[in-house]
Design a protein around this motif. Sequence first.
Motif, PDB file in Angstrom:
ATOM      1  N   MET A  67     -37.928  66.546 -42.195  1.00 26.45           N
ATOM      2  CA  MET A  67     -38.568  65.358 -41.711  1.00 26.45           C
ATOM      3  C   MET A  67     -38.466  64.274 -42.791  1.00 26.45           C
ATOM      4  N   VAL A  68     -38.204  63.071 -42.374  1.00 26.54           N
ATOM      5  CA  VAL A  68     -38.100  61.940 -43.268  1.00 26.54           C
ATOM      6  C   VAL A  68     -39.208  60.959 -42.945  1.00 26.54           C
ATOM      7  N   CYS A  69     -39.899  60.512 -43.964  1.00 31.02           N
ATOM      8  CA  CYS A  69     -40.981  59.552 -43.784  1.00 31.02           C
ATOM      9  C   CYS A  69     -40.588  58.255 -44.468  1.00 31.02           C
ATOM     10  N   ILE A  70     -40.564  57.185 -43.727  1.00 29.13           N
ATOM     11  CA  ILE A  70     -40.196  55.887 -44.269  1.00 29.13           C
ATOM     12  C   ILE A  70     -41.395  54.960 -44.179  1.00 29.13           C
ATOM     13  N   ASN A  71     -41.696  54.310 -45.287  1.00 23.30           N
ATOM     14  CA  ASN A  71     -42.794  53.351 -45.313  1.00 23.30           C
ATOM     15  C   ASN A  71     -42.262  52.009 -44.823  1.00 23.30           C
ATOM     16  N   LEU A  72     -42.727  51.568 -43.667  1.00 17.64           N
ATOM     17  CA  LEU A  72     -42.273  50.317 -43.093  1.00 17.64           C
ATOM     18  C   LEU A  72     -43.227  49.165 -43.357  1.00 17.64           C
ATOM     19  N   SER A  73     -44.290  49.433 -44.104  1.00 17.52           N
ATOM     20  CA  SER A  73     -45.258  48.371 -44.373  1.00 17.52           C
ATOM     21  C   SER A  73     -44.674  47.387 -45.376  1.00 17.52           C
ATOM     22  N   PRO A  74     -45.007  46.113 -45.227  1.00 13.20           N
ATOM     23  CA  PRO A  74     -44.505  45.138 -46.182  1.00 13.20           C
ATOM     24  C   PRO A  74     -45.171  45.333 -47.543  1.00 13.20           C
ATOM     25  N   ARG A  75     -44.413  45.139 -48.583  1.00 14.62           N
ATOM     26  CA  ARG A  75     -44.955  45.262 -49.931  1.00 14.62           C
ATOM     27  C   ARG A  75     -45.431  43.886 -50.375  1.00 14.62           C
ATOM     28  N   VAL A  76     -46.658  43.846 -50.792  1.00 14.46           N
ATOM     29  CA  VAL A  76     -47.248  42.590 -51.241  1.00 14.46           C
ATOM     30  C   VAL A  76     -47.308  42.621 -52.762  1.00 14.46           C
ATOM     31  N   ILE A  77     -46.714  41.635 -53.382  1.00 12.21           N
ATOM     32  CA  ILE A  77     -46.780  41.510 -54.831  1.00 12.21           C
ATOM     33  C   ILE A  77     -47.517  40.220 -55.131  1.00 12.21           C
ATOM     34  N   VAL A  78     -48.605  40.356 -55.840  1.00 11.32           N
ATOM     35  CA  VAL A  78     -49.420  39.197 -56.188  1.00 11.32           C
ATOM     36  C   VAL A  78     -49.249  38.974 -57.683  1.00 11.32           C
ATOM     37  N   GLU A  79     -48.570  37.901 -58.043  1.00 15.94           N
ATOM     38  CA  GLU A  79     -48.206  37.682 -59.432  1.00 15.94           C
ATOM     39  C   GLU A  79     -49.150  36.755 -60.182  1.00 15.94           C
ATOM     40  N   ASN A  80     -49.908  35.930 -59.465  1.00 24.35           N
ATOM     41  CA  ASN A  80     -50.748  34.941 -60.147  1.00 24.35           C
ATOM     42  C   ASN A  80     -51.802  34.407 -59.186  1.00 24.35           C
ATOM     43  N   TYR A  81     -52.557  33.450 -59.666  1.00 17.82           N
ATOM     44  CA  TYR A  81     -53.632  32.856 -58.877  1.00 17.82           C
ATOM     45  C   TYR A  81     -53.121  32.238 -57.577  1.00 17.82           C
ATOM     46  N   GLY A  82     -51.970  31.593 -57.631  1.00 18.28           N
ATOM     47  CA  GLY A  82     -51.424  30.959 -56.436  1.00 18.28           C
ATOM     48  C   GLY A  82     -51.225  31.947 -55.307  1.00 18.28           C
ATOM     49  N   ASN A  83     -50.713  33.129 -55.627  1.00 18.61           N
ATOM     50  CA  ASN A  83     -50.553  34.171 -54.619  1.00 18.61           C
ATOM     51  C   ASN A  83     -51.909  34.729 -54.189  1.00 18.61           C
ATOM     52  N   TRP A  84     -52.787  34.933 -55.149  1.00 13.18           N
ATOM     53  CA  TRP A  84     -54.102  35.539 -54.895  1.00 13.18           C
ATOM     54  C   TRP A  84     -54.938  34.679 -53.960  1.00 13.18           C
ATOM     55  N   ARG A  85     -54.973  33.373 -54.199  1.00 16.52           N
ATOM     56  CA  ARG A  85     -55.838  32.496 -53.406  1.00 16.52           C
ATOM     57  C   ARG A  85     -55.391  32.390 -51.950  1.00 16.52           C
ATOM     58  N   SER A  86     -54.140  32.728 -51.677  1.00 17.63           N
ATOM     59  CA  SER A  86     -53.646  32.653 -50.301  1.00 17.63           C
ATOM     60  C   SER A  86     -54.032  33.874 -49.469  1.00 17.63           C
ATOM     61  N   LEU A  87     -54.591  34.901 -50.112  1.00 11.55           N
ATOM     62  CA  LEU A  87     -54.970  36.119 -49.396  1.00 11.55           C
ATOM     63  C   LEU A  87     -56.368  36.004 -48.811  1.00 11.55           C
ATOM     64  N   SER A  88     -56.570  36.635 -47.666  1.00 12.73           N
ATOM     65  CA  SER A  88     -57.911  36.706 -47.094  1.00 12.73           C
ATOM     66  C   SER A  88     -58.746  37.701 -47.901  1.00 12.73           C
ATOM     67  N   LEU A  89     -60.041  37.665 -47.734  1.00 13.50           N
ATOM     68  CA  LEU A  89     -60.931  38.576 -48.455  1.00 13.50           C
ATOM     69  C   LEU A  89     -60.586  40.036 -48.153  1.00 13.50           C
ATOM     70  N   SER A  90     -60.318  40.351 -46.900  1.00 16.00           N
ATOM     71  CA  SER A  90     -59.997  41.737 -46.551  1.00 16.00           C
ATOM     72  C   SER A  90     -58.655  42.166 -47.140  1.00 16.00           C
ATOM     73  N   THR A  91     -57.699  41.260 -47.208  1.00 17.35           N
ATOM     74  CA  THR A  91     -56.403  41.574 -47.810  1.00 17.35           C
ATOM     75  C   THR A  91     -56.548  41.763 -49.315  1.00 17.35           C
ATOM     76  N   LYS A  92     -57.384  40.946 -49.949  1.00 19.70           N
ATOM     77  CA  LYS A  92     -57.650  41.121 -51.383  1.00 19.70           C
ATOM     78  C   LYS A  92     -58.246  42.509 -51.629  1.00 19.70           C
ATOM     79  N   GLY A  93     -59.190  42.899 -50.796  1.00 19.29           N
ATOM     80  CA  GLY A  93     -59.812  44.217 -50.940  1.00 19.29           C
ATOM     81  C   GLY A  93     -58.809  45.347 -50.765  1.00 19.29           C
TER      82      GLY A  93
END
Length: 103
Positions: free
Chosen positions: A1-27
């Motif tokens: 069996m092969v398991c592939i992760n199809l979820s998008p990878r989120v990389i948050v590099e700085n404040y600009g990326n962080w502030r664009s996330l919702s509270l639930s996404t930050k959590g």
Amino acid sequence: MVCINLSPRVIVENYGNWRSLSLSTKGAYITGVWDSLLIQLQEGQAYEKQEDAFLNCLLEKDFTIGELVEGIDLWYTSTKYKSFSPITLMKEKILKRICFNKQ
């Protein structure tokens, strides 16, 4: 069996990326960071006494993911830290302050 992760990878590099996330996404993001950090510390535990002490401290302290998110938001109020990633702020500022009372 092969398991592939199809979820998008989120990389948050700085404040600009962080502030664009919702509270639930930050959590959710910080939950993943927390899990990864614990795994890294457990793997390094056999090699570094300092990592062992840090891991034990983190597991003994009482804090929530929400408090970590709030802590990151608080550090980002200073322009000095806006270029830092949330991971760096969490590891180097928030968690070390919780365990070692360091800034």
